[in-house]
Design a protein around this motif. Sequence first.
Motif, PDB file in Angstrom:
ATOM      1  N   SER A 222      29.065 121.005  55.009  1.00  0.00           N
ATOM      2  CA  SER A 222      28.044 120.989  53.984  1.00  0.00           C
ATOM      3  C   SER A 222      27.331 122.033  53.239  1.00  0.00           C
ATOM      4  O   SER A 222      27.300 122.997  53.866  1.00  0.00           O
ATOM      5  CB  SER A 222      27.021 119.914  54.627  1.00  0.00           C
ATOM      6  OG  SER A 222      25.954 119.732  53.608  1.00  0.00           O
ATOM      7  N   GLN A 228      17.628 120.453  55.630  1.00  0.00           N
ATOM      8  CA  GLN A 228      17.988 119.159  54.838  1.00  0.00           C
ATOM      9  C   GLN A 228      18.693 118.260  55.394  1.00  0.00           C
ATOM     10  O   GLN A 228      18.485 117.123  55.455  1.00  0.00           O
ATOM     11  CB  GLN A 228      18.489 119.609  53.331  1.00  0.00           C
ATOM     12  CG  GLN A 228      18.602 118.502  52.516  1.00  0.00           C
ATOM     13  CD  GLN A 228      17.195 117.935  52.189  1.00  0.00           C
ATOM     14  OE1 GLN A 228      16.421 118.751  51.688  1.00  0.00           O
ATOM     15  NE2 GLN A 228      17.004 116.695  52.354  1.00  0.00           N
ATOM     16  N   LEU A 229      19.695 118.572  56.149  1.00  0.00           N
ATOM     17  CA  LEU A 229      20.651 117.907  56.893  1.00  0.00           C
ATOM     18  C   LEU A 229      19.619 116.912  58.012  1.00  0.00           C
ATOM     19  O   LEU A 229      19.768 115.896  58.246  1.00  0.00           O
ATOM     20  CB  LEU A 229      21.616 118.219  57.626  1.00  0.00           C
ATOM     21  CG  LEU A 229      22.818 118.863  56.620  1.00  0.00           C
ATOM     22  CD1 LEU A 229      23.806 119.747  57.372  1.00  0.00           C
ATOM     23  CD2 LEU A 229      23.474 117.554  55.947  1.00  0.00           C
ATOM     24  N   LYS A 231      16.536 116.233  57.634  1.00  0.00           N
ATOM     25  CA  LYS A 231      15.661 115.551  57.061  1.00  0.00           C
ATOM     26  C   LYS A 231      16.461 114.166  56.640  1.00  0.00           C
ATOM     27  O   LYS A 231      15.815 112.979  56.430  1.00  0.00           O
ATOM     28  CB  LYS A 231      14.803 115.987  55.940  1.00  0.00           C
ATOM     29  CG  LYS A 231      13.894 117.138  56.279  1.00  0.00           C
ATOM     30  CD  LYS A 231      13.246 117.808  54.835  1.00  0.00           C
ATOM     31  CE  LYS A 231      12.264 118.750  55.294  1.00  0.00           C
ATOM     32  NZ  LYS A 231      11.792 119.321  54.120  1.00  0.00           N
ATOM     33  N   ASN A 232      17.767 114.310  56.239  1.00  0.00           N
ATOM     34  CA  ASN A 232      18.466 113.087  55.727  1.00  0.00           C
ATOM     35  C   ASN A 232      18.745 112.257  56.772  1.00  0.00           C
ATOM     36  O   ASN A 232      18.764 111.009  56.545  1.00  0.00           O
ATOM     37  CB  ASN A 232      19.913 113.744  55.328  1.00  0.00           C
ATOM     38  CG  ASN A 232      19.830 114.426  54.000  1.00  0.00           C
ATOM     39  OD1 ASN A 232      18.663 114.452  53.120  1.00  0.00           O
ATOM     40  ND2 ASN A 232      20.853 115.319  53.400  1.00  0.00           N
ATOM     41  N   SER A 235      14.578 108.813  59.400  1.00  0.00           N
ATOM     42  CA  SER A 235      13.849 108.024  58.688  1.00  0.00           C
ATOM     43  C   SER A 235      12.446 107.811  58.991  1.00  0.00           C
ATOM     44  O   SER A 235      12.257 107.958  60.246  1.00  0.00           O
ATOM     45  CB  SER A 235      14.436 106.646  58.993  1.00  0.00           C
ATOM     46  OG  SER A 235      15.925 106.617  58.354  1.00  0.00           O
TER      47      SER A 235
END
Length: 273
Positions: A222, A228-229, A231-232, A235
């Motif tokens: 990625s 960021q991964l 956070k993705n 939920s």
Amino acid sequence: MTFTSQGPLLLAGAGKMGGAILEGLLARGLDPRTVIVQDPDPAPAVGDLLADNGIDVLPFIDELTQPPGVILIAVKPQIMEAVLPGLAKLAGPHTLVVSIAAGRRLASFEKFMPGAAVVRAMPNTPAAIRRGITVAVANKRVTPVQRAFADDLLSAVGEVLWVDDEALLDPVTAVSGSGPAYVFLLAECLAEAGRAAGLDAKLAAQLARATVAGSGALLEQSDLSAEQLRKNVTSPGGTTAAALEVLGGVDGLQKLMTAAVAAATKRGRDLAK
């Protein structure tokens, strides 16, 4: 890759890491006839590699018909003092010395080989599948050509990065050299936590192994940062967020990891004294 024009490659220490680098070089076309191995007790798997390629293993070498183009030192740091005087006698004026021994400073080699071009490198265990990362530092005697040559040699087992400050190799060792053990421990702990939550031990181990391996592959492929991964996949108010409240707490994973890397860094410095 071939070392023929610069003299033979002398591998001192046929353990797992030295064997991994040699295997990577052979896979890239290194002529086994240009390889000399010194080790009284090579690792079994490395012994098979050498036998398959017709490379003899010598317990001790006191002279060579031609100085090595490269001496790759992959012996345990504890026996370095006994090994270096003999290697120094074999080195020629243009021999490049590359060490992957943990905790041994450039000065350790310069003591026995005054005037030698020396590269100190720290690979990690994914080198065994050519997915390692190595950080290297060169002394002032190493020419640009020799540095490029060392980079080519070390890249046989993965990515190579360079630093100018040798002191950085202690935290490098703590992060990437020891780092695979932290990841394996994470897989162990995740499996045990799954078992404690009611999963069958075998299923928990399979889930933990695949999750750690798959997440690492995703991180590598990625363009997104690890943050960021994370956070993705989190939920708001969900199960992952509940778990991260624990792992990201005041006494959570970051505090533990920072302390662990600091301890490993200190130990590396202590070993080099």
